[in-house]
Every structure is written in C-alpha cells, then in structure tokens.
Design an enzyme around this catalytic site. Structure first.
Site, mmCIF file in Angstrom:
data_model
loop_
_atom_site.group_PDB
_atom_site.id
_atom_site.type_symbol
_atom_site.label_atom_id
_atom_site.label_comp_id
_atom_site.label_asym_id
_atom_site.label_seq_id
_atom_site.Cartn_x
_atom_site.Cartn_y
_atom_site.Cartn_z
ATOM 1 N N HIS A 219 -8.809 10.518 2.107
ATOM 2 C CA HIS A 219 -8.434 9.364 1.283
ATOM 3 C C HIS A 219 -8.626 9.733 -0.181
ATOM 4 O O HIS A 219 -9.649 10.317 -0.552
ATOM 5 C CB HIS A 219 -9.292 8.150 1.637
ATOM 6 N N ARG B 66 -1.444 9.707 8.345
ATOM 7 C CA ARG B 66 -1.337 8.292 8.705
ATOM 8 C C ARG B 66 -0.820 7.441 7.553
ATOM 9 O O ARG B 66 -1.282 7.568 6.421
ATOM 10 C CB ARG B 66 -2.691 7.747 9.167
ATOM 11 N N GLU C 266 0.842 -1.196 0.000
ATOM 12 C CA GLU C 266 0.000 0.000 0.000
ATOM 13 C C GLU C 266 0.877 1.246 0.000
ATOM 14 O O GLU C 266 2.103 1.164 0.139
ATOM 15 C CB GLU C 266 -0.961 -0.011 1.197
#
Length: 522
Positions: free
Chosen positions: A226, A364, A112
């Site tokens: 996101h 994050r 990721e």
C-alpha cells in the site's frame, strides 16, 4: 463442542460471512489465535466496492478489476466477484448494515484508486471494517461457538482429506477438533515484512499450515504494498486509506512537487503497485514523500480514524501534510481455491486473503478485499450446506497420538531467528522492488533454519508463529524467483519488462471482444 460440523480458522469478514450462513443448519466453531477483533477486516478503513449505483454496472467493475490486476485474473471467478458482489452487498444493506449516507438519505459512494466510477460504500467514515464486523457478530446465532486465544498449529489429514485441526490453547495445551469441513480464513502475511498495514496477528499462519498439509498454493509472489502508510520517526503508525486520495488528496515531495504527475494517466489514483513503486524510487533517492490533504473537505469527520491517529502521534493535520511510506498490505496469492472456496484437499476450504481464487490477479483493486470475503464466504457456505460430507472420520488412537506428539526431530529452539531480523530482511530483499541476487540471498538465509517437515507440538505458540513466518517467507521468495517478469505487485528490476504498456494495448481489444457497455472505464 470438539466435534462440530464446520471448523473456521479466523474471525474476519470471510469467516463471519460463512459462519452466519452455515449456522442456520450446522454447528460451527470459530477458532482465532488472538481476540476476535484482531483481523485486517476489523481494521479496514476502505469500504466495499460494488456496482449498485444506477449509473454503474458489473462490466465496468470487472474491467477496472482486471486492468488493476494486470490481466492475471481468473476470468470466471472475477465475473462472479463483481456480479454476485452487487447482490450480496444489497442483501447486507437490506439486513440492516448501516453504510454511510448523504444528507438526502442516499448512500454515499466514494472513489478510490484505479476505479473508473464512484462505487465504494463506507461506514463510520473510515471505519468500515469495524462497522461490518460488529454488525456480523451481532447476527451470529447459538450454533456458533467462538474460541479466542487458541492457535491452530496443524491440520489433521487422513488419506489426503482434512478431518480436523490441532491447536494450542492459552496454556500451551494441545487440543484436537474434528469436523467434516474446515475453512482457513486466517488472512494474509503482512507481518512477514517490517513495514506493514496489517494487524499484528497476520503472520501467514494459514498459508503455512496448508503447505505443511500438502494443499496446493498459487501466486505467492504477488504482494501488494500500500502506498500510504502513516510514517514518523522510522515507525509505521497506521494506514492512510486510499479513499483520502479519492477525496482529493495528492502526493508531494518536500518541495511541494506533485509526485504522480507524468507517471500515470490516473496520477494519484493510479493502481497501488504503480504508486508504491513511485514512492519507493523517490525514497531511494533520499526524498521523503507526503500526502497533501488540503483539498479534502471535512477531513476530521470524513476520516475520523486517521484524524485521531494523527493527533495521537503529534502530526498536525491543520498543516495538511502527512508523511507516508509504502508497506506490505495484501497477498493476492494464497491457498488455491475454486469458485466455492474448495482447495485441492477434500474437506478443506480457503476464504478471503488466505485463499487464491484469482480474482485479484497480480494487483488487487481497491476495496475488493471485503467484497471477496462476502462473496466467497457465501459461496463456500452454500457448497458445504448443499454437499455435506455425511461421515465424520475420527482417527484411531494411534493416529491421534501421532497427531499430538509428532514424529521425527523437533526444532532446536535456539536456532530460530528473531522476528525483527526476518521482517527486516524480507523488506530489504523481497520488497517493493526485487532482483535475482537479493532473492537468492533471502532464500539462502531462510534455508539456514530447519523449518521443513518438522513437528511443532513442543514449541511455544510464539515459536510456531516464527516457523510459520519462515515458511511463508520462503514460499514468497522462491515464487518470486520463479517469475522472471514484472507484473503488478511483483516487480523485478532485472527483468524490467513493463507489462503496464502491454496491458494498455490489451484494454481496448479486451473491451471490444466482450462488447462492454462501460467504455468510460478507460
């Protein structure tokens, strides 16, 4: 069980991790304002990041985490996250958690954004959260009571010590619970924004109740957007996991041009804040952005949740083009908490996204959120078990009456805004890109509503939720005004100092200083 040993507010991975550990010796109540499966943890498509492969180590995971966090991370707590995280994930596997495996029986490790190595374990393809939450519920013993559809509206505080909570049940009846220890694990604040990946119940409740009680908060300006929410007809349909890009998908414009080429050295696997801003700038120019999934092998079986989502909403995955947009996803800040989840208030702990332990910095790293819940859920429960408050303080009748009825003026029901108006304004003025003028506009609009120092006990649960949203929105907005720089999830167009370049200059020096083995993290 109105007088348990521990009250846990929320039902996500942090809450359940703590409940499982605590229930070995104590009576625990889990209180959640909706059904137990209404949490971001349950809906998490991504996996759990942990350095458990033979060619990986915590140094590499740590480096990736602080680089993604723009060096705003708490160093000690971040080390704890990645070091203990490996042990706790191994223990979870040993306990029987069924993470996805390759044909040869070894664990399948995904890739990721901003990770230097494949270290993400998944379950059910893109249904990791559901699998872990289901597994953890199965582990709960009889010492855990679960109360659904009951909303905690305030903490009960005596001499700056949290001694319990006040709730409203499904019939709007006020109920008080007392306990030596209370844990806030309510998640973040995604639904303060119009465009979000979050479960509909995630409205900043934990942040608001902690603020009203006087607990310290930190880093609320850092909101992660996101990059890839599935988007059609001006409506968010759900999340498209970053793991899809990890398996070879890439962002394109309507002409088929690669969006991330030349923007960042990691291109489509750049940190989320970088990718989200790039898409946002494209959209501001009137361009739509898509995710090309042509290179993803066995998309339907690898990502069954996303595949079903596309089919349900008439998006033909055979064309390999998914329309996407950025949306509010994760709050890096929250209720200030230490290594053990302890807040500034005695008897009160905060875990998961509701907490700010500093492990995420300003942005994050992908799949560190479930890991955070597991690690600090264990550490907080250990602290409670080892340092139990022996005396159980129950307030006098007069104090209990004050807790239930409140004092002072009640909010006039007619002056609360509609949720949609609040969410739209937050997206417009305190979204992906911010500036002082817009932040001041938002602050002035919020302060038209009298939500400070007001009692909530005569309001409906929906009205309390709006007050919590107003409170959290104000905290985010004022925090954003106070940080005159661009860093991670907080980007100020009026302070276009690019910390990314500064961070890059620090990377090599940082690794040299710590004598890290995994220089491949660069």
């Amino acid at each position: 069980m109105n007088n348990p040993d521990v009250i846990i507010i929320g039902s996500g991975i942090a809450a359940l991790t703590a409940a499982n550990q605590l229930s070995k010796e104590k009576n625990v109540i889990i209180i959640t304002k909706s059904g137990v499966n209404h949490s971001n943890s349950f809906h998490a498509q991504g996996g759990v990041a942990a350095a458990i492969r033979s060619n990986d180590d915590w140094h590499s995971h740590y480096t990736d985490t602080i680089i993604a966090g723009c060096f705003h991370n708490d160093d000690s707590n971040t080390r704890t996250l990645v070091q203990k995280g490996s042990d706790y994930v191994k223990q979870l596997i040993s306990d029987g958690m069924p993470f996805d495996q390759r044909k040869d029986g070894d664990l399948y490790f995904g890739m990721e954004g901003a990770h230097s190595k494949r270290r993400i374990v998944h379950a059910g393809g893109d249904a990791t959260g559901k699998a872990i939450i289901t597994f953890m519920f199965q582990q709960l013993n009889d010492n855990v009571s679960i109360i659904e559809y009951e909303m905690v509206i305030d903490l009960i505080v005596h001499d700056h010590r949290c001694i319990g909570v006040i709730t409203k049940n499904a019939n709007d009846k006020l109920i008080t619970y007392y306990a030596p220890s209370t844990i806030i694990a309510t998640g973040g604040c995604g639904h303060v924004y119009a465009t979000t990946s979050n479960d509909a119940t995630v409205t900043g409740d934990g942040i608001a109740i902690a603020y009203r009680a006087g607990a310290k908060l930190a880093d609320l300006e850092f909101i992660q957007f996101h990059p890839t929410l599935l988007y059609k007809d001006n409506k968010v349909l759900g999340l498209v996991s970053e793991a899809v890009r990890g398996e070879g998908a890439y962002l394109i414009d309507r002409h088929g041009n690669r969006v991330m080429q030349g923007v960042h050295e990691l291109e489509d696997l750049a940190p989320r804040d970088v990718v989200a801003r790039t898409i946002f700038h494209k959209q501001n120019k009137g361009e739509q952005v898509f995710l090309n999934i042509a290179n993803v092998k066995s998309f339907a079986s690898r990502f069954p949740t996303i595949h079903h989502l596309c089919n349900e909403h008439g998006i033909d995955v055979n064309k390999s083009i998914l329309p996407v947009t950025p949306g509010a996803h994760f709050m890096m800040g929250g209720i200030e908490a230490n290594y053990h989840g302890q807040t500034s208030m005695e008897g009160l702990y905060a875990l998961g996204e509701a907490a700010c332990t500093g492990v995420h910095g300003a942005n994050r790293l992908a799949s560190n959120s479930l890991l955070e819940g597991i690690v600090f859920g264990h550490l907080a429960s250990n602290d409670i078990l080892n340092n139990s408050i022996k005396d159980r303080l129950v307030p006098s009748g007069d104090l209990e009456k004050a807790c239930k009825q409140g004092e002072g003026k009640l909010i006039n029901h007619t002056v609360l805004p509609q949720k949609k108006e609040l969410k739209d304004k937050m997206m417009k003025y305190v979204g992906v890109i911010r500036n002082a003028k817009n932040l001041q506009k938002m602050k002035a609009w919020l302060e038209k509503y009298d939500f400070f120092n007001q009692t909530l006990y005569e309001l409906s649960k929906n009205e309390v939720e709006i007050v919590n949203m107003l409170t959290t929105a104000w905290l985010i907005t004022t925090s954003a005004l106070e940080r005159p720089e661009s860093r991670g999830g907080h980007h100020r167009s009026d302070y276009p100092v690019q910390v990314e370049q500064w961070c890059k200059q620090r990377i090599t020096r940082h690794i040299d200083e710590h004598n890290f083995k995994s220089k491949g993290a660069l």
